[in-house]
Design an enzyme around this catalytic site. Structure first.
Site, PDB file in Angstrom:
ATOM      1  N   ASP A 416       1.039  -1.027  -0.108  1.00 29.29           N
ATOM      2  CA  ASP A 416      -0.419   0.216  -0.005  1.00 29.29           C
ATOM      3  C   ASP A 416       0.796   1.400   0.124  1.00 29.29           C
ATOM      4  O   ASP A 416       1.436   1.233   0.519  1.00 29.29           O
ATOM      5  CB  ASP A 416      -0.765   0.100   1.410  1.00 29.29           C
ATOM      6  CG  ASP A 416      -2.165   1.144   0.782  1.00 29.29           C
ATOM      7  OD1 ASP A 416      -2.193   1.976   0.268  1.00 29.29           O
ATOM      8  OD2 ASP A 416      -2.832   1.332   1.964  1.00 29.29           O
ATOM      9  N   ASN A 455      -0.768  13.953   4.589  1.00 29.38           N
ATOM     10  CA  ASN A 455       0.884  13.347   4.462  1.00 29.38           C
ATOM     11  C   ASN A 455       0.622  12.751   6.768  1.00 29.38           C
ATOM     12  O   ASN A 455       0.115  13.828   7.205  1.00 29.38           O
ATOM     13  CB  ASN A 455       1.592  13.523   3.643  1.00 29.38           C
ATOM     14  CG  ASN A 455       2.229  15.123   4.987  1.00 29.38           C
ATOM     15  OD1 ASN A 455       1.553  15.341   5.583  1.00 29.38           O
ATOM     16  ND2 ASN A 455       3.322  15.922   3.804  1.00 29.38           N
ATOM     17  N   GLU A 514      -2.459   0.045  -4.335  1.00 29.13           N
ATOM     18  CA  GLU A 514      -3.164  -0.777  -2.803  1.00 29.13           C
ATOM     19  C   GLU A 514      -3.453  -2.235  -3.428  1.00 29.13           C
ATOM     20  O   GLU A 514      -4.263  -2.232  -4.464  1.00 29.13           O
ATOM     21  CB  GLU A 514      -3.895  -0.334  -2.322  1.00 29.13           C
ATOM     22  CG  GLU A 514      -4.302  -1.436  -0.762  1.00 29.13           C
ATOM     23  CD  GLU A 514      -5.768  -1.328  -0.010  1.00 29.13           C
ATOM     24  OE1 GLU A 514      -6.238  -0.217  -0.971  1.00 29.13           O
ATOM     25  OE2 GLU A 514      -6.237  -2.459   0.516  1.00 29.13           O
TER      26      GLU A 514
END
Lengths: 1120, 208
Positions: A416, A455, A514
């Site tokens: 991922d 983030n 992912e």
């Protein structure tokens, strides 16, 4: 000499001024002003300056409306032509000056203003030493390769120079500037000083720049940078933009907003700013060092777009026609842009009503262009296309794997990417790596946009996805907000999967960032090492980090990744599964969402450990068999799912629940149509068709106010209705009909609608439906050509098929065969073949087909024969619906052979067509007007011998059905030139050609191929109208269309020509029809500028025609 | 004469012309009824082409319409008649309103005329007429009306005695300006095309 003095008085003194200039005398009052340069030059300049007018005046010159009386005695027929002459002369003078100054060479500088053409307007502070007056500016332009315009023209002028503007002009900037940049004179001075063309943006007029920050419109960003920017970019790239990349991006954003805020009235912008008020170009620059250039690019775009908006608002549509002949390159590009953008600009116009974003006709399109969810959603298709072949590779291996499954310990790695949407955007900004960054579709001052991804540094501050920006900024003031960069996402996702597929052929994509990979079969010694290698490679290739989890099942691998994040690796061996799971919150398990979590919480179950205490039976009782089973398994780390095939989508659809506001049902209908188009396009893109159509509506709850999120959906009731069709479809018209029907069931006030979605499910492959696709068959093509031809062809067709099999069957088979050739599909399954037809094939063909089926055909036939002894009827039916001819070139040849023998010369063209088919399969299908995309790019792709054999009329049809822009390609081909000459006239709407010839009349095809949407629409409406062939019924349908989008001058001309010919056609025999048309046209004038123009153009012609035939005037004003 | 007419009637044009005259007779009566020149009691309801129409009760009125239209039949058959106009005059004999039937008979049409088709098309006039009242002008008191036919060319006097039937009015007052035209109904089928439209004096027409 003050420019101001002359320009101010322009309107009132125009007469006297004109007399001065037409006598070309010098004006004594201003002559004293000059102190330098030679006299002769001065005189010219003075003259030009005296003639300097305000824009209003200059435009007045074009409109001819200003008093003609003054020109009664002049040599010019009117003021307009006088101005034309005058402008020409001024240009010549300027050119002469320019060349003389460059020849003298003394002071001529580098041509930094190449392509720049300025117009000085308003007050330029003549007395000030700092500010240059227009005279000096002109000098600079002369010297440095620019142009100086004495009269404003949107086509020549690129920049408007002024240092001050009256309030009235500020308020009405659009009509004043025509959307061109309004720049302070210092721009010219400093550009000269810097010896290069500086960006004009910092020199924008203060009054404009200081305007409050506004959100720009979506449409401002919806197009790619065109050639227009190249020269600007060049000039800009050399120039240092003294900020870091991001900072620049942000300033540019605000500046853009300023431009926009200026261009639009205050309220409007806020209302109109659209789905993704993303101020950045969707194809954002990939790197930091490109950023400055890129943001400049944006500036220009926005400005240009503003220009377009302005123009359309001011009603200067006529200027946007492509037939302009702009003088300078720069303008040329500008023009291009305007044309390119005109569609979106048009759509902005209705927004003056203060309505929602829906007034943007491209709303749906743009909505999805800027939607992250949409990106994720559609990414699947992209992946499927790209990696399907490799995915197929391991599909076959699955059974064997199952056999091993029990004996062999599986190893699954879940990879991922870490905060994909942020890290991709900042991957090339090393300075941002450790700073809190969030990605959001907009960074507006209100802060009501939702953060879509943040983030890890930002997450440490508590910033989460789904937060409003203002809340996030409260938590983390230094948070940097960046826009999406969908191209980069695509690129990184592709790289990501390239790497995974390289290492392992068992990849299951979950999302764009992912995936699961099953490395069991690779017999990797150390899965950790393997995963590490993959992670390193991902990091090196994409510049983004990925986390990986290794475990024995997909479930545990996912759990491991969760632990590993960010940028880590976690291996959960089977013996440790229980430990990891024990404390894991149930929410972390896949398949457990809010609802299930709540239910579990009510039972005091928060972790997997607690969940494990409950028996399977009790879980199944409480949550249903499947869910209970899943919970029981998952809580024990048992996951029997295999890393398997790529999952096919179960439904394809489009949902819009942002920015949806309607005034009335017409808006809604229009919106639904766009949604239908979108869904249909997506289906076609996947090669699928849907059988169940579901319409979902979000209805505002009666007590809900305006949602907090700007233009959001707020508190809504979700309504949904669906219908299942007998036949799967991807046809827009069908969708439209059904959605209209479904929508009707809701009985809902359009103003309460906050969102809508359309889904197609029960998907079937479009290939399977190919037999129903008549449009791909040669037969339908023959039928669509005028009746006599088709009847001839069909009659022959029946004959020639009759010796292959029963006519209906055979024709079906033929079209099927053609379709297969055209689509290069695989052989139809054996059981799809009709034995009756196969048997009646000539032996050599049969053997060939048999070969294709590896010899199984013969045995199949004999088997079938036995079976069919009793139920011939069934077989008949089957044969009707199934294509039964394999896509064999030889087969087609043989059919052709067959035809030859049965009928000789008349058949030749069909014969030829078929022979040409294998080579030109694309082109043959392309002859159908519907299948534009399949059109050959030029006639050179078409077998010439085929065309030569075609009868005249058929050839005409073929040529006509080629798209207009491709036609010039084969104009050079001498063989066809003569035929084409007959044809092109009609295409160009030459009056000599009759647009009403044929059935459907020629104009329908012309309009359909036209680039103007309105004309396309009219062509479509023609087919819907009844009685067919009456233009009044078409107009009647146009009446019910909403909104009526305007086309350019071309559309007006086309419609006028069409109407004129129609009048000519009908005036003798059906004055009633003409009368109805003109009445309808008159009613349309109130709705559309375009029809007003058409009406005004037609009426004199109409009256003349009526007068000629009936000796009177049509009483048009009688009925309102 | 009788035989000749029979011959002509057998030709498609003859058949069409016969249907047309019949239709004109009914349509003109309808116009007269519509304009209310006579009290409504002067008409009785009838059915023609499956539409309710009105027929004059007074034999003189009925005869006038019948004879004038039927007098046109031979000329219509020859394609000479261009327009059949019902003109309403005010008490000073100045035309106020004109109902114009523009007739176009295709003489070169060869195949058989489908009477039902033609009737179907013509019927639409009878349906449209009553609802077109709003387009017409209110007639002043003391007005009068007449049926006038406009010919493409004058028939040669010598060819038949038909021409003796032609009366050419000479003292009619005409509009000075081209009139305003309001179409009511058009029909165009082979071999017959009929258009009905209204003519009113132009707004710039000098008042008498």
């Amino acid at each position: 000499m003050s420019l101001n003095s002359s320009s101010r008085s322009a309107t009132s003194n125009s007469n006297s001024k004109r007399s001065v200039t037409s006598n070309s005398n010098s004006n004594p009052s201003t002559s004293g002003n000059n102190s330098c340069r030679n006299n002769d030059k001065r005189n010219r300049k003075r003259k030009t300056d005296q003639n300097q007018k305000t824009l209003g005046m200059a435009w007045g010159a074009n409109s001819r409306s200003s008093s003609r009386s003054a020109f009664r005695n002049s040599p010019f027929p009117d003021f307009g032509s006088y101005m034309v002459m005058k402008n020409q002369k001024l240009h010549q003078q300027f050119d002469a000056d320019a060349s003389s100054s460059s020849v003298s060479g003394a002071c001529s500088g580098k041509p930094i203003f190449d392509g720049v053409s300025i117009f000085v307007d308003g007050y330029t502070v003549p007395s000030s030493q700092v500010m240059p007056n227009s005279e000096e500016l002109k000098g600079y332009m002369l010297k440095y390769g620019g142009r100086f315009e004495n009269y404003f023209s949107r086509h020549h002028v690129t920049h408007i120079i002024c240092s001050n503007l009256p309030d009235s002009k500020i308020k009405n900037l659009r009509s004043f500037s025509g959307g061109l940049p309004v720049v302070k004179p210092t721009w010219v001075l400093e550009s000269v000083a810097a010896n290069k063309l500086l960006s004009w943006i910092p020199y924008q007029l203060d009054q404009l720049a200081s305007e409050t920050k506004k959100q720009p419109k979506l449409s401002a960003f919806g197009f790619k940078s065109g050639p227009v920017l190249d020269d600007l970019e060049e000039s800009i790239s050399g120039q240092a933009v003294p900020q870091s990349g991001i900072a620049t991006l942000r300033t540019s954003c605000s500046l853009e907003a300023n431009i926009f805020g200026k261009a639009e009235c205050t309220e409007e912008v806020e209302e109109c700013h659209s789905v993704s008020d993303d101020p950045f170009h969707p194809n954002a620059a990939e790197s930091a060092d490109q950023a400055p250039t890129y943001c400049m690019e944006n500036h220009c775009e926005v400005e240009l777009d503003a220009a377009v908006v302005v123009q359309s608002d001011a009603g200067y549509h006529s200027h946007i026609s492509p037939c302009q002949d702009p003088k300078s390159d720069h303008n040329d590009c500008l023009e291009d842009h305007i044309i390119e953008e005109s569609s979106s600009s048009k759509t902005i116009r209705p927004s003056t009503t203060g309505h929602s974003t829906l007034s943007d006709a491209n709303f749906v399109e743009n909505y999805f262009k800027f939607s992250r969810l949409h990106f994720i959603g559609t990414w699947r298709n992209r992946y499927r296309k790209r990696f399907l072949s490799s995915a197929n590779g391991f599909k076959d291996m699955n059974p064997s794997r199952n056999a091993f499954a029990t004996s062999q310990k599986t190893t699954i790695i879940h990879v991922d990417m870490d905060c994909f949407f942020v890290s991709v955007v900042i991957r090339k900004h090393s300075d941002l790596k450790d700073k809190p960054v969030a990605v959001c579709h907009s960074d507006n001052s209100r802060g009501t946009a939702e953060i879509s991804s943040a983030n890890y540094p930002a997450r440490n501050h508590g910033v989460k996805a789904g937060m409003f920006i203002r809340d996030a900024k409260a938590l983390c003031p230094q948070l940097v907000i960046l826009p999406y960069n969908f191209d980069a996402y695509e690129e990184v996702a592709d790289q990501f999967y390239d790497i995974l597929h390289k290492h392992c052929n068992k990849v299951q994509a979950v999302s764009c960032d992912e995936a699961f990979i099953d490395v069991t079969d690779l017999r990797v010694e150390d899965p950790e090492l393997f995963a590490r290698a993959i992670r390193t490679e991902i990091h090196e290739t994409t510049g983004c980090t990925a986390s990986a989890g290794i475990a024995g099942s997909m479930l545990m691998a996912r759990v491991a990744t969760r632990i590993a994040k960010p940028d880590g690796l976690c291996y959960i061996p089977s013996e440790k599964v229980d430990d990891y799971l024990h404390e894991l919150p149930v929410k972390a398990l896949p398949g457990i969402g809010h609802v299930l979590e709540e239910k579990l919480k009510k039972k005091q179950i928060n972790t997997c450990g607690q969940l494990r205490l409950i028996s399977k039976e009790s879980l199944q009782k409480d949550f249903g068999v499947k869910t209970g089973d899943m919970l029981w398994n998952f809580s024990r780390g048992i996951d029997n799912r295999l890393v398997g095939v790529f999952q096919e989508s179960k439904s394809i659809g489009a949902d819009v629940n942002w920015g949806v506001r309607f005034n009335d049902l017409n808006d809604m209908k229009d919106f639904l149509l766009k949604l239908c188009k979108e869904v249909s396009l997506r289906l076609q893109g996947c090669g699928l068709k849907g059988r169940t159509i579901t319409l979902k509506i979000k209805k505002r709850r009666s007590d809900a106010g305006e949602p907090v999120k700007y233009m959001g959906c707020g508190d809504c009731e979700n309504l949904s209705r669906s219908v299942t069709l007998p036949m799967a479809t991807d046809d827009v018209d069908v969708f439209q009909r059904i959605t209209a029907q479904l929508f009707g069931y809701f009985h809902i006030d359009a103003r309460d609608i906050r969102g809508a979605g359309l889904q197609a499910s029960k998907l079937e492959s479009a290939d399977r439906n190919m037999r129903g696709h008549e449009k791909y068959s040669i037969r339908s093509w023959l039928v669509s050509s005028p009746a006599r031809k088709s009847s001839m062809a069909k009659g022959k067709g029946d004959q020639l098929y009759s010796d292959i099999g029963p006519p209906v069957q055979a024709r079906g088979s033929f079209s099927g065969g053609e379709a297969y050739v055209a689509h290069r599909a695989t052989l139809p399954a054996l059981h799809d073949l009709d034995v009756g037809v196969i048997e009646s094939l000539p032996p050599e063909v049969l053997s060939e087909i048999n070969d294709l089926y590896a010899g199984e055909l013969i045995s199949f036939i004999s088997k079938k024969k036995e079976k069919n002894a009793g139920n011939n009827v069934m077989d008949e039916e089957q044969s009707l619906s199934n294509p039964l001819v394999p896509p064999n070139k030889d087969f087609v040849h043989n059919v052709a052979e067959k035809i030859k023998s049965s009928e000789k010369e008349d058949e030749q063209y069909i014969n030829k067509m078929i022979q040409g088919l294998p080579e030109t399969s694309g082109s043959v299908t392309a002859l159908l007007p519907e299948t534009d995309s399949l059109m050959p790019s030029s006639l050179s792709q078409v077998d010439s011998s085929v065309l030569q054999q075609l009868p005249e009329e058929l050839l005409a049809d073929v040529l006509e059905s080629l798209p207009a822009h491709r036609r010039p390609d084969f104009m050079s081909n001498d063989v066809y030139l003569d035929h084409i000459r007959d044809q092109t006239g009609a295409i160009d709407f030459l009056p000599s050609n009759n647009l009403w010839v044929g059935n459907p009349p020629r104009w329908v095809d012309n309009f359909r191929l036209s680039s103007c949407q309105l004309l396309n629409r009219i062509a479509v409406l023609y087919n819907k109208s009844s009685p067919r062939g009456q233009f009044s019924s078409v107009l009647q349908l146009i009446m019910s269309e909403y909104p009526l989008d305007d086309g350019g001058d071309d559309a007006v001309n086309c419609l006028c020509e069409l109407m004129k010919q129609y009048i000519k056609l009908k005036i003798e025999t059906d004055v009633e029809e003409i009368y109805t048309c003109s009445c309808l046209l008159r009613r349309l004038t109130s709705r559309s500028e375009l029809f007003l123009q058409v009406y005004n153009c037609i009426i004199p012609h109409l009256q003349a025609a009526v007068g000629e035939t009936y000796g009177g005037d049509l009483n048009i004003c009688f009925i309102e | 004469m009788e035989r000749k007419d029979n011959n002509q009637a057998k030709a498609p044009q003859g058949e069409a012309a016969r249907i047309l005259t019949e239709f004109l007779e009914v349509a003109i009566t309808c116009i007269i009824f519509l304009k209310g020149v006579y009290p409504h009691g002067a008409f009785e309801r009838r059915r023609y082409m499956n539409v309710v129409v009105h027929r004059a009760r007074h034999p003189q009125l009925r005869d006038y319409i019948h004879s004038s239209v039927n007098g046109l039949l031979p000329f219509i058959q020859k394609g000479l008649v261009e327009r059949v106009v019902v003109i309403f005059f005010d008490n000073e004999d100045f035309p106020i309103e004109r109902f114009v039937f523009k007739v176009n008979l295709n003489l070169s049409y060869g195949s058989k005329v489908e009477q039902s088709d033609l009737e179907f098309s013509l019927r639409s006039f009878l349906i449209k007429l009553p609802v077109s009242e709003s387009l017409t002008k209110l007639l002043p008191r003391g007005c009068r009306w007449e049926i006038t036919a406009y010919f493409r060319a004058l028939p040669e006097a010598s060819t038949s005695k038909d021409s003796e039937l032609i009366w050419i009015p000479t003292d009619t007052k005409q509009w000075q300006q081209p009139p305003l035209i309001t179409p009511i109904k058009s029909m165009n089928s082979e071999p017959l095309g009929v258009q009905l439209y209204l003519e009113h004096p132009s707004l710039s027409e000098p008042k008498p």
